[in-house]
Enzyme design. Structure first.
Site, PDB file in Angstrom:
ATOM      1  N   GLY A  65     -19.951-129.053 103.121  1.00  0.00           N
ATOM      2  CA  GLY A  65     -18.508-129.237 102.956  1.00  0.00           C
ATOM      3  C   GLY A  65     -17.942-128.804 101.615  1.00  0.00           C
ATOM      4  N   LEU A  66     -18.769-128.383 100.675  1.00  0.00           N
ATOM      5  CA  LEU A  66     -18.232-127.983  99.367  1.00  0.00           C
ATOM      6  C   LEU A  66     -18.068-126.474  99.223  1.00  0.00           C
ATOM      7  CD1 LEU A  66     -19.976-130.431  96.874  1.00  0.00           C
ATOM      8  CD2 LEU A  66     -17.760-130.638  98.008  1.00  0.00           C
ATOM      9  N   TYR A 197     -27.725-113.165 108.491  1.00  0.00           N
ATOM     10  CA  TYR A 197     -26.573-114.019 108.788  1.00  0.00           C
ATOM     11  C   TYR A 197     -26.118-113.797 110.232  1.00  0.00           C
ATOM     12  CZ  TYR A 197     -21.713-115.753 108.260  1.00  0.00           C
ATOM     13  OH  TYR A 197     -20.520-116.417 108.386  1.00  0.00           O
TER      14      TYR A 197
HETATM   15  N1  LIG Z   1     -15.608-118.053 104.710  1.00  0.00           N
HETATM   16  C1  LIG Z   1     -15.533-117.127 105.670  1.00  0.00           C
HETATM   17  O1  LIG Z   1     -14.859-116.088 105.521  1.00  0.00           O
HETATM   18  C2  LIG Z   1     -16.250-117.359 106.956  1.00  0.00           C
HETATM   19  C3  LIG Z   1     -16.115-116.407 107.985  1.00  0.00           C
HETATM   20  C4  LIG Z   1     -16.805-116.600 109.170  1.00  0.00           C
HETATM   21  C5  LIG Z   1     -17.560-117.743 109.362  1.00  0.00           C
HETATM   22  N2  LIG Z   1     -17.672-118.662 108.349  1.00  0.00           N
HETATM   23  C6  LIG Z   1     -18.529-119.830 108.583  1.00  0.00           C
HETATM   24  O2  LIG Z   1     -17.865-121.007 108.183  1.00  0.00           O
HETATM   25  C7  LIG Z   1     -18.812-121.933 107.616  1.00  0.00           C
HETATM   26  C8  LIG Z   1     -18.336-122.358 106.251  1.00  0.00           C
HETATM   27  O3  LIG Z   1     -18.191-121.196 105.464  1.00  0.00           O
HETATM   28  P1  LIG Z   1     -17.876-121.255 103.899  1.00  0.00           P
HETATM   29  O4  LIG Z   1     -17.166-119.981 103.585  1.00  0.00           O
HETATM   30  O5  LIG Z   1     -17.280-122.550 103.528  1.00  0.00           O
HETATM   31  O6  LIG Z   1     -19.354-121.126 103.321  1.00  0.00           O
HETATM   32  P2  LIG Z   1     -19.819-121.313 101.782  1.00  0.00           P
HETATM   33  O7  LIG Z   1     -20.955-120.382 101.564  1.00  0.00           O
HETATM   34  O8  LIG Z   1     -18.650-121.236 100.877  1.00  0.00           O
HETATM   35  O9  LIG Z   1     -20.361-122.816 101.797  1.00  0.00           O
HETATM   36  C9  LIG Z   1     -21.532-123.182 102.471  1.00  0.00           C
HETATM   37  C10 LIG Z   1     -21.988-124.521 101.930  1.00  0.00           C
HETATM   38  O10 LIG Z   1     -23.260-124.816 102.521  1.00  0.00           O
HETATM   39  C11 LIG Z   1     -23.980-125.560 101.557  1.00  0.00           C
HETATM   40  N3  LIG Z   1     -25.427-125.545 101.835  1.00  0.00           N
HETATM   41  C12 LIG Z   1     -26.334-124.588 101.533  1.00  0.00           C
HETATM   42  N4  LIG Z   1     -27.568-125.000 101.866  1.00  0.00           N
HETATM   43  C13 LIG Z   1     -27.435-126.255 102.386  1.00  0.00           C
HETATM   44  C14 LIG Z   1     -28.336-127.217 102.890  1.00  0.00           C
HETATM   45  N5  LIG Z   1     -29.666-126.982 102.918  1.00  0.00           N
HETATM   46  N6  LIG Z   1     -27.849-128.394 103.347  1.00  0.00           N
HETATM   47  C15 LIG Z   1     -26.512-128.647 103.309  1.00  0.00           C
HETATM   48  N7  LIG Z   1     -25.619-127.779 102.833  1.00  0.00           N
HETATM   49  C16 LIG Z   1     -26.066-126.602 102.372  1.00  0.00           C
HETATM   50  C17 LIG Z   1     -23.661-124.883 100.242  1.00  0.00           C
HETATM   51  O11 LIG Z   1     -23.933-125.758  99.143  1.00  0.00           O
HETATM   52  C18 LIG Z   1     -22.179-124.556 100.413  1.00  0.00           C
HETATM   53  O12 LIG Z   1     -21.351-125.531  99.818  1.00  0.00           O
HETATM   54  C19 LIG Z   1     -20.153-121.213 107.602  1.00  0.00           C
HETATM   55  O13 LIG Z   1     -20.926-121.625 108.705  1.00  0.00           O
HETATM   56  C20 LIG Z   1     -19.790-119.753 107.759  1.00  0.00           C
HETATM   57  O14 LIG Z   1     -20.787-119.039 108.431  1.00  0.00           O
HETATM   58  C21 LIG Z   1     -17.037-118.494 107.155  1.00  0.00           C
END
Ligand SMILES: NC(=O)c1ccc[n+]([C@@H]2O[C@H](COP(=O)([O-])OP(=O)(O)OC[C@H]3O[C@@H](n4cnc5c(N)ncnc54)[C@H](O)[C@@H]3O)[C@@H](O)[C@H]2O)c1
Length: 375
Positions: A65-66, A197
Protein backbone atom coordinates in the site's frame (compact mmCIF):
# COMPACT_ATOMS: atom_id res chain seq x y z
CA UNK A 1 -9.65 -30.41 14.31
CA UNK A 2 -8.76 -27.58 11.97
CA UNK A 3 -9.98 -29.51 8.93
CA UNK A 4 -13.33 -30.20 10.59
CA UNK A 5 -13.63 -26.54 11.52
CA UNK A 6 -12.93 -25.47 8.00
CA UNK A 7 -15.37 -27.93 6.45
CA UNK A 8 -18.00 -26.64 8.85
CA UNK A 9 -17.20 -23.11 7.71
CA UNK A 10 -17.60 -24.15 4.06
CA UNK A 11 -20.86 -25.94 4.83
CA UNK A 12 -22.20 -22.80 6.51
CA UNK A 13 -21.21 -20.67 3.54
CA UNK A 14 -22.94 -23.10 1.16
CA UNK A 15 -26.03 -23.20 3.32
CA UNK A 16 -26.25 -19.43 3.34
CA UNK A 17 -25.98 -19.43 -0.44
CA UNK A 18 -22.94 -17.18 -0.37
CA UNK A 19 -21.03 -18.95 -3.14
CA UNK A 20 -22.50 -19.57 -6.57
CA UNK A 21 -20.04 -22.38 -7.10
CA UNK A 22 -19.75 -23.52 -3.54
CA UNK A 23 -20.37 -27.20 -4.24
CA UNK A 24 -16.89 -27.10 -5.71
CA UNK A 25 -15.43 -25.97 -2.42
CA UNK A 26 -15.88 -29.43 -1.03
CA UNK A 27 -13.80 -30.94 -3.82
CA UNK A 28 -10.49 -29.77 -2.37
CA UNK A 29 -9.79 -26.60 -0.47
CA UNK A 30 -6.74 -24.56 -1.38
CA UNK A 31 -5.80 -24.51 2.27
CA UNK A 32 -2.38 -24.91 3.79
CA UNK A 33 -2.78 -26.44 7.21
CA UNK A 34 -0.66 -24.43 9.56
CA UNK A 35 -0.42 -24.34 13.31
CA UNK A 36 -2.28 -21.71 15.25
CA UNK A 37 -1.52 -18.10 14.39
CA UNK A 38 1.04 -16.24 16.42
CA UNK A 39 -0.34 -13.97 19.14
CA UNK A 40 -2.05 -10.80 18.04
CA UNK A 41 0.25 -7.82 18.06
CA UNK A 42 -0.68 -4.63 19.91
CA UNK A 43 -0.80 -2.82 16.57
CA UNK A 44 -3.55 -5.19 15.41
CA UNK A 45 -5.52 -4.76 18.60
CA UNK A 46 -5.49 -0.99 18.58
CA UNK A 47 -8.17 -0.62 15.94
CA UNK A 48 -10.37 -3.62 16.70
CA UNK A 49 -13.09 -1.89 18.63
CA UNK A 50 -13.39 1.10 16.32
CA UNK A 51 -13.39 -0.96 13.16
CA UNK A 52 -15.72 -3.84 13.55
CA UNK A 53 -18.83 -2.71 15.29
CA UNK A 54 -21.19 -4.99 13.41
CA UNK A 55 -21.96 -2.91 10.31
CA UNK A 56 -21.88 -4.97 7.13
CA UNK A 57 -19.32 -2.70 5.54
CA UNK A 58 -16.29 -4.44 4.05
CA UNK A 59 -13.23 -4.74 6.24
CA UNK A 60 -10.42 -3.98 3.85
CA UNK A 61 -6.74 -4.89 3.64
CA UNK A 62 -4.42 -3.37 1.02
CA UNK A 63 -1.06 -5.07 0.42
CA UNK A 64 1.86 -3.12 -1.05
CA UNK A 65 0.00 0.00 0.00
CA UNK A 66 2.92 2.45 0.11
CA UNK A 67 3.54 2.48 -3.64
CA UNK A 68 2.22 4.88 -6.24
CA UNK A 69 -1.40 3.76 -5.92
CA UNK A 70 -2.06 2.31 -2.46
CA UNK A 71 -2.36 5.45 -0.35
CA UNK A 72 -4.79 7.02 -2.83
CA UNK A 73 -6.85 3.84 -2.82
CA UNK A 74 -6.91 3.82 0.99
CA UNK A 75 -8.08 7.45 1.03
CA UNK A 76 -10.90 6.67 -1.38
CA UNK A 77 -11.98 3.52 0.49
CA UNK A 78 -11.79 5.24 3.89
CA UNK A 79 -14.13 7.98 2.69
CA UNK A 80 -16.56 5.29 1.66
CA UNK A 81 -16.21 2.68 4.44
CA UNK A 82 -14.75 4.62 7.36
CA UNK A 83 -11.14 5.27 8.31
CA UNK A 84 -10.69 2.33 10.63
CA UNK A 85 -12.19 -0.21 8.24
CA UNK A 86 -9.33 0.07 5.76
CA UNK A 87 -5.88 -1.25 6.69
CA UNK A 88 -2.86 -0.27 4.62
CA UNK A 89 0.10 -2.61 4.73
CA UNK A 90 3.58 -2.80 3.22
CA UNK A 91 7.13 -3.83 4.09
CA UNK A 92 8.33 -0.24 3.98
CA UNK A 93 8.17 2.26 6.81
CA UNK A 94 5.22 4.61 6.35
CA UNK A 95 5.78 8.38 6.34
CA UNK A 96 4.09 10.30 9.16
CA UNK A 97 1.15 11.55 7.11
CA UNK A 98 0.28 7.97 6.13
CA UNK A 99 0.91 6.43 9.54
CA UNK A 100 -1.36 8.93 11.29
CA UNK A 101 -4.11 8.85 8.67
CA UNK A 102 -5.44 5.37 9.50
CA UNK A 103 -4.50 1.79 10.38
CA UNK A 104 -1.16 0.59 9.04
CA UNK A 105 0.49 -2.83 9.46
CA UNK A 106 3.70 -4.50 8.38
CA UNK A 107 2.83 -7.32 5.98
CA UNK A 108 5.28 -9.16 3.75
CA UNK A 109 3.24 -11.01 1.12
CA UNK A 110 5.89 -13.73 1.16
CA UNK A 111 4.86 -14.50 4.76
CA UNK A 112 1.72 -16.61 4.39
CA UNK A 113 1.18 -17.05 8.11
CA UNK A 114 1.35 -13.32 8.77
CA UNK A 115 -1.21 -12.65 6.03
CA UNK A 116 -3.56 -15.20 7.60
CA UNK A 117 -3.07 -13.66 11.01
CA UNK A 118 -3.94 -10.17 9.76
CA UNK A 119 -7.02 -11.42 7.91
CA UNK A 120 -8.27 -13.36 10.94
CA UNK A 121 -7.47 -10.80 13.61
CA UNK A 122 -9.07 -7.96 11.68
CA UNK A 123 -11.94 -9.92 10.14
CA UNK A 124 -10.91 -8.83 6.65
CA UNK A 125 -13.52 -9.36 3.91
CA UNK A 126 -12.04 -7.45 0.96
CA UNK A 127 -8.39 -7.68 -0.09
CA UNK A 128 -6.68 -5.39 -2.60
CA UNK A 129 -3.36 -6.98 -3.55
CA UNK A 130 -1.09 -4.19 -4.77
CA UNK A 131 2.35 -5.61 -3.89
CA UNK A 132 4.39 -6.12 -7.03
CA UNK A 133 7.63 -5.29 -8.79
CA UNK A 134 6.68 -3.35 -11.92
CA UNK A 135 8.14 -3.68 -15.43
CA UNK A 136 11.45 -1.81 -15.17
CA UNK A 137 12.01 -2.80 -11.53
CA UNK A 138 11.25 -6.43 -12.40
CA UNK A 139 13.79 -6.57 -15.22
CA UNK A 140 16.38 -5.13 -12.81
CA UNK A 141 15.79 -7.98 -10.32
CA UNK A 142 14.10 -10.99 -11.87
CA UNK A 143 14.39 -13.38 -8.86
CA UNK A 144 12.82 -10.81 -6.54
CA UNK A 145 10.07 -10.03 -9.08
CA UNK A 146 9.35 -13.74 -9.42
CA UNK A 147 9.12 -14.10 -5.65
CA UNK A 148 6.93 -11.08 -4.96
CA UNK A 149 4.74 -11.33 -8.08
CA UNK A 150 4.29 -15.12 -8.15
CA UNK A 151 4.93 -16.56 -4.66
CA UNK A 152 3.25 -13.52 -3.09
CA UNK A 153 0.26 -14.11 -5.36
CA UNK A 154 0.05 -17.77 -4.30
CA UNK A 155 -0.10 -16.70 -0.66
CA UNK A 156 -2.77 -14.08 -1.32
CA UNK A 157 -4.92 -16.45 -3.42
CA UNK A 158 -4.82 -19.15 -0.76
CA UNK A 159 -5.64 -16.78 2.09
CA UNK A 160 -8.44 -15.20 0.07
CA UNK A 161 -9.91 -18.58 -0.84
CA UNK A 162 -9.61 -19.93 2.69
CA UNK A 163 -11.36 -16.95 4.28
CA UNK A 164 -13.87 -16.28 1.45
CA UNK A 165 -12.53 -12.82 0.70
CA UNK A 166 -13.44 -10.68 -2.28
CA UNK A 167 -10.04 -10.27 -3.94
CA UNK A 168 -8.88 -7.53 -6.29
CA UNK A 169 -5.53 -7.90 -8.07
CA UNK A 170 -4.59 -5.40 -10.77
CA UNK A 171 -3.17 -6.56 -14.05
CA UNK A 172 -1.61 -4.28 -16.63
CA UNK A 173 -1.03 -3.41 -20.28
CA UNK A 174 2.26 -5.24 -19.63
CA UNK A 175 0.31 -8.51 -19.72
CA UNK A 176 0.19 -8.12 -23.50
CA UNK A 177 3.21 -8.78 -25.71
CA UNK A 178 4.62 -8.21 -29.19
CA UNK A 179 2.23 -10.75 -30.75
CA UNK A 180 -0.89 -9.20 -29.15
CA UNK A 181 -3.08 -6.87 -31.22
CA UNK A 182 -1.91 -3.34 -30.40
CA UNK A 183 -4.56 -0.92 -31.58
CA UNK A 184 -6.68 -1.82 -29.73
CA UNK A 185 -5.88 -4.86 -27.57
CA UNK A 186 -9.14 -6.71 -26.81
CA UNK A 187 -9.93 -8.41 -23.50
CA UNK A 188 -9.23 -11.84 -24.95
CA UNK A 189 -6.29 -12.27 -27.32
CA UNK A 190 -2.80 -13.72 -27.59
CA UNK A 191 -0.76 -12.75 -24.52
CA UNK A 192 2.93 -13.58 -24.77
CA UNK A 193 4.71 -10.80 -22.80
CA UNK A 194 8.51 -10.76 -22.61
CA UNK A 195 9.00 -9.19 -19.19
CA UNK A 196 8.89 -11.04 -15.87
CA UNK A 197 6.28 -8.47 -14.81
CA UNK A 198 4.06 -9.27 -17.79
CA UNK A 199 4.49 -13.03 -17.42
CA UNK A 200 3.60 -12.83 -13.72
CA UNK A 201 0.50 -10.74 -14.49
CA UNK A 202 -0.76 -13.19 -17.15
CA UNK A 203 -0.27 -15.87 -14.50
CA UNK A 204 -2.20 -13.70 -12.02
CA UNK A 205 -5.13 -13.37 -14.42
CA UNK A 206 -5.19 -17.10 -15.14
CA UNK A 207 -4.75 -18.21 -11.53
CA UNK A 208 -7.39 -15.79 -10.27
CA UNK A 209 -9.85 -17.07 -12.86
CA UNK A 210 -8.88 -20.66 -12.07
CA UNK A 211 -9.59 -20.10 -8.35
CA UNK A 212 -12.90 -18.51 -9.29
CA UNK A 213 -14.00 -21.51 -11.34
CA UNK A 214 -12.42 -24.15 -9.11
CA UNK A 215 -13.13 -22.78 -5.63
CA UNK A 216 -15.64 -19.98 -6.14
CA UNK A 217 -13.12 -17.30 -5.12
CA UNK A 218 -14.60 -13.85 -5.83
CA UNK A 219 -11.59 -12.70 -7.86
CA UNK A 220 -11.79 -9.38 -9.73
CA UNK A 221 -9.09 -7.92 -11.94
CA UNK A 222 -8.61 -4.84 -14.10
CA UNK A 223 -5.83 -4.32 -16.62
CA UNK A 224 -4.62 -0.85 -15.71
CA UNK A 225 -2.98 1.37 -18.35
CA UNK A 226 0.01 3.50 -17.26
CA UNK A 227 -1.24 5.45 -14.24
CA UNK A 228 -0.46 9.13 -13.79
CA UNK A 229 -0.59 10.57 -10.30
CA UNK A 230 0.43 13.93 -8.88
CA UNK A 231 1.16 13.27 -5.22
CA UNK A 232 2.86 9.85 -5.31
CA UNK A 233 6.00 8.60 -6.98
CA UNK A 234 5.88 5.79 -9.56
CA UNK A 235 7.64 2.56 -8.56
CA UNK A 236 9.66 1.65 -11.67
CA UNK A 237 7.34 1.23 -14.63
CA UNK A 238 7.78 1.95 -18.35
CA UNK A 239 5.20 4.75 -18.31
CA UNK A 240 6.85 6.64 -15.43
CA UNK A 241 7.99 9.41 -17.81
CA UNK A 242 4.38 10.61 -18.03
CA UNK A 243 4.44 11.29 -14.27
CA UNK A 244 7.91 12.87 -14.06
CA UNK A 245 7.42 15.27 -16.97
CA UNK A 246 5.12 17.53 -14.92
CA UNK A 247 7.32 18.40 -11.91
CA UNK A 248 10.32 18.78 -14.25
CA UNK A 249 8.37 21.08 -16.58
CA UNK A 250 7.31 23.28 -13.67
CA UNK A 251 10.68 23.35 -11.86
CA UNK A 252 13.13 23.61 -14.77
CA UNK A 253 11.08 24.05 -17.93
CA UNK A 254 12.84 20.98 -19.37
CA UNK A 255 12.36 17.24 -19.44
CA UNK A 256 14.56 14.41 -20.72
CA UNK A 257 12.37 11.51 -21.87
CA UNK A 258 13.63 7.91 -21.82
CA UNK A 259 11.14 6.73 -24.48
CA UNK A 260 10.98 7.69 -28.17
CA UNK A 261 8.86 10.70 -29.13
CA UNK A 262 6.46 8.39 -30.95
CA UNK A 263 5.98 5.74 -28.21
CA UNK A 264 2.20 5.76 -27.92
CA UNK A 265 0.77 3.97 -24.86
CA UNK A 266 -2.55 3.83 -23.00
CA UNK A 267 -2.64 6.05 -19.90
CA UNK A 268 -5.10 6.97 -17.14
CA UNK A 269 -5.30 9.59 -14.43
CA UNK A 270 -5.10 8.03 -10.97
CA UNK A 271 -8.53 9.26 -9.90
CA UNK A 272 -10.18 7.34 -12.75
CA UNK A 273 -8.10 4.24 -12.00
CA UNK A 274 -9.01 4.13 -8.30
CA UNK A 275 -12.68 4.84 -8.98
CA UNK A 276 -12.73 1.99 -11.52
CA UNK A 277 -11.20 -0.29 -8.89
CA UNK A 278 -13.88 0.51 -6.35
CA UNK A 279 -16.63 0.26 -8.98
CA UNK A 280 -15.63 -3.20 -10.14
CA UNK A 281 -15.37 -4.39 -6.52
CA UNK A 282 -18.83 -2.93 -5.84
CA UNK A 283 -20.42 -4.42 -8.96
CA UNK A 284 -22.98 -7.20 -8.39
CA UNK A 285 -21.40 -10.55 -9.25
CA UNK A 286 -24.13 -11.27 -11.79
CA UNK A 287 -23.16 -8.17 -13.81
CA UNK A 288 -19.64 -9.46 -14.38
CA UNK A 289 -19.42 -11.55 -17.54
CA UNK A 290 -15.67 -11.89 -17.01
CA UNK A 291 -13.21 -11.69 -14.13
CA UNK A 292 -10.45 -9.74 -15.92
CA UNK A 293 -11.36 -6.52 -17.75
CA UNK A 294 -9.44 -3.99 -19.82
CA UNK A 295 -10.05 -0.38 -18.78
CA UNK A 296 -9.04 2.48 -21.06
CA UNK A 297 -9.01 6.27 -20.88
CA UNK A 298 -6.54 8.16 -23.11
CA UNK A 299 -3.63 7.20 -25.34
CA UNK A 300 -0.69 9.45 -26.21
CA UNK A 301 2.99 9.57 -27.13
CA UNK A 302 5.67 11.68 -25.36
CA UNK A 303 5.56 14.09 -28.30
CA UNK A 304 1.80 14.59 -27.97
CA UNK A 305 2.07 15.01 -24.21
CA UNK A 306 4.81 17.62 -24.69
CA UNK A 307 2.60 19.50 -27.20
CA UNK A 308 -0.16 19.69 -24.59
CA UNK A 309 2.29 20.90 -21.91
CA UNK A 310 3.53 23.58 -24.36
CA UNK A 311 0.03 25.07 -24.50
CA UNK A 312 0.47 25.99 -20.82
CA UNK A 313 4.25 26.53 -20.70
CA UNK A 314 5.38 27.97 -24.07
CA UNK A 315 9.08 27.80 -23.05
CA UNK A 316 8.95 24.07 -22.23
CA UNK A 317 11.59 21.88 -23.91
CA UNK A 318 11.62 18.11 -24.21
CA UNK A 319 14.69 16.10 -25.24
CA UNK A 320 15.07 12.36 -25.78
CA UNK A 321 17.64 9.98 -24.32
CA UNK A 322 16.05 6.65 -25.16
CA UNK A 323 16.60 3.72 -22.80
CA UNK A 324 16.69 0.65 -25.09
CA UNK A 325 15.32 -1.71 -22.41
CA UNK A 326 12.33 0.51 -21.67
CA UNK A 327 11.76 1.26 -25.35
CA UNK A 328 11.69 -2.47 -26.17
CA UNK A 329 9.08 -2.95 -23.44
CA UNK A 330 6.99 -0.03 -24.74
CA UNK A 331 7.20 -1.38 -28.31
CA UNK A 332 5.69 -4.67 -27.13
CA UNK A 333 2.70 -3.05 -25.38
CA UNK A 334 -0.63 -2.01 -26.89
CA UNK A 335 -1.26 1.59 -27.95
CA UNK A 336 -4.80 1.44 -26.66
CA UNK A 337 -7.15 -1.06 -25.00
CA UNK A 338 -10.65 -2.11 -26.02
CA UNK A 339 -12.63 -1.71 -22.79
CA UNK A 340 -16.14 -2.09 -24.25
CA UNK A 341 -16.95 -5.02 -21.91
CA UNK A 342 -16.17 -2.97 -18.79
CA UNK A 343 -18.34 -0.14 -20.14
CA UNK A 344 -21.20 -2.52 -20.91
CA UNK A 345 -21.07 -4.82 -17.86
CA UNK A 346 -20.52 -2.45 -14.95
CA UNK A 347 -20.78 1.02 -16.49
CA UNK A 348 -17.10 2.01 -16.64
CA UNK A 349 -16.56 5.55 -17.92
CA UNK A 350 -13.40 7.63 -17.63
CA UNK A 351 -13.49 11.33 -16.73
CA UNK A 352 -9.97 12.50 -17.65
CA UNK A 353 -8.68 12.94 -21.20
CA UNK A 354 -5.32 14.47 -22.12
CA UNK A 355 -6.24 18.18 -21.75
CA UNK A 356 -7.81 17.69 -18.28
CA UNK A 357 -4.90 15.51 -17.22
CA UNK A 358 -2.29 18.11 -18.18
CA UNK A 359 -4.19 20.98 -16.56
CA UNK A 360 -4.65 19.00 -13.35
CA UNK A 361 -1.03 17.87 -13.13
CA UNK A 362 0.43 21.31 -13.90
CA UNK A 363 -1.91 22.97 -11.41
CA UNK A 364 -0.83 20.49 -8.74
CA UNK A 365 2.89 20.95 -9.28
CA UNK A 366 2.51 24.67 -9.90
CA UNK A 367 0.86 25.22 -6.55
CA UNK A 368 3.45 22.91 -5.00
CA UNK A 369 6.23 25.16 -6.29
CA UNK A 370 4.51 28.31 -5.08
CA UNK A 371 4.17 26.77 -1.60
CA UNK A 372 7.82 25.69 -1.62
CA UNK A 373 8.95 29.19 -2.65
CA UNK A 374 6.79 30.87 -0.02
CA UNK A 375 8.28 28.75 2.81
N1 LIG B 1 1.38 2.35 -11.36
C1 LIG B 1 1.00 1.93 -12.57
O1 LIG B 1 1.12 2.66 -13.58
C2 LIG B 1 0.39 0.58 -12.72
C3 LIG B 1 -0.06 0.17 -13.99
C4 LIG B 1 -0.60 -1.10 -14.13
C5 LIG B 1 -0.74 -1.92 -13.03
N2 LIG B 1 -0.30 -1.50 -11.80
C6 LIG B 1 -0.43 -2.44 -10.68
O2 LIG B 1 -0.97 -1.78 -9.56
C7 LIG B 1 -0.38 -2.30 -8.35
C8 LIG B 1 0.17 -1.15 -7.54
O3 LIG B 1 1.10 -0.46 -8.34
P1 LIG B 1 2.03 0.71 -7.77
O4 LIG B 1 2.34 1.58 -8.94
O5 LIG B 1 1.46 1.28 -6.54
O6 LIG B 1 3.35 -0.13 -7.44
P2 LIG B 1 4.65 0.39 -6.64
O7 LIG B 1 5.82 -0.31 -7.23
O8 LIG B 1 4.67 1.86 -6.57
O9 LIG B 1 4.38 -0.20 -5.18
C9 LIG B 1 4.42 -1.57 -4.90
C10 LIG B 1 4.56 -1.75 -3.40
O10 LIG B 1 4.75 -3.14 -3.15
C11 LIG B 1 5.57 -3.22 -2.00
N3 LIG B 1 6.21 -4.55 -1.88
C12 LIG B 1 7.31 -5.01 -2.51
N4 LIG B 1 7.62 -6.23 -2.06
C13 LIG B 1 6.69 -6.55 -1.11
C14 LIG B 1 6.47 -7.66 -0.27
N5 LIG B 1 7.31 -8.72 -0.29
N6 LIG B 1 5.41 -7.65 0.57
C15 LIG B 1 4.57 -6.58 0.60
N7 LIG B 1 4.73 -5.50 -0.17
C16 LIG B 1 5.78 -5.48 -1.01
C17 LIG B 1 6.60 -2.13 -2.19
O11 LIG B 1 7.21 -1.78 -0.95
C18 LIG B 1 5.75 -1.01 -2.79
O12 LIG B 1 5.33 -0.09 -1.81
C19 LIG B 1 0.68 -3.30 -8.79
O13 LIG B 1 0.17 -4.61 -8.69
C20 LIG B 1 0.92 -2.96 -10.25
O14 LIG B 1 1.28 -4.09 -10.99
C21 LIG B 1 0.26 -0.28 -11.62
Amino acid sequence: MQIIGMLRHVAMACGAGQRPLCSRWTSGLPVRFLGTSSPQSPADASFHSASFSGADRPQVLITGGLGQLGVGLANLLRKRFGKDNVILSDIRKPPDHVFYSGPFLYADVLDYKRLREIVVNNRITWLFHYSALLSAAGEANVPLARAVNVTGLHNVLDVAAEYHLRLFVPSTIGAFGPTSPRNPAPDLCTQRPRTIYGVSKVYTELMGEYYYHRYGLDFRCLRYPGIISADSQPGGGTTDYAVQIFPDAIRSGKFECNLKASARLPMMYVQDCLRATLEVMDAPAESLSMRTYNINAMSFSPEELAQEVLKHLPEFQISYNVDPVLQAIADSWPMTLDDSSARKDWGWKHDFDLPELVTTMLNFHGSDTRVAQAN
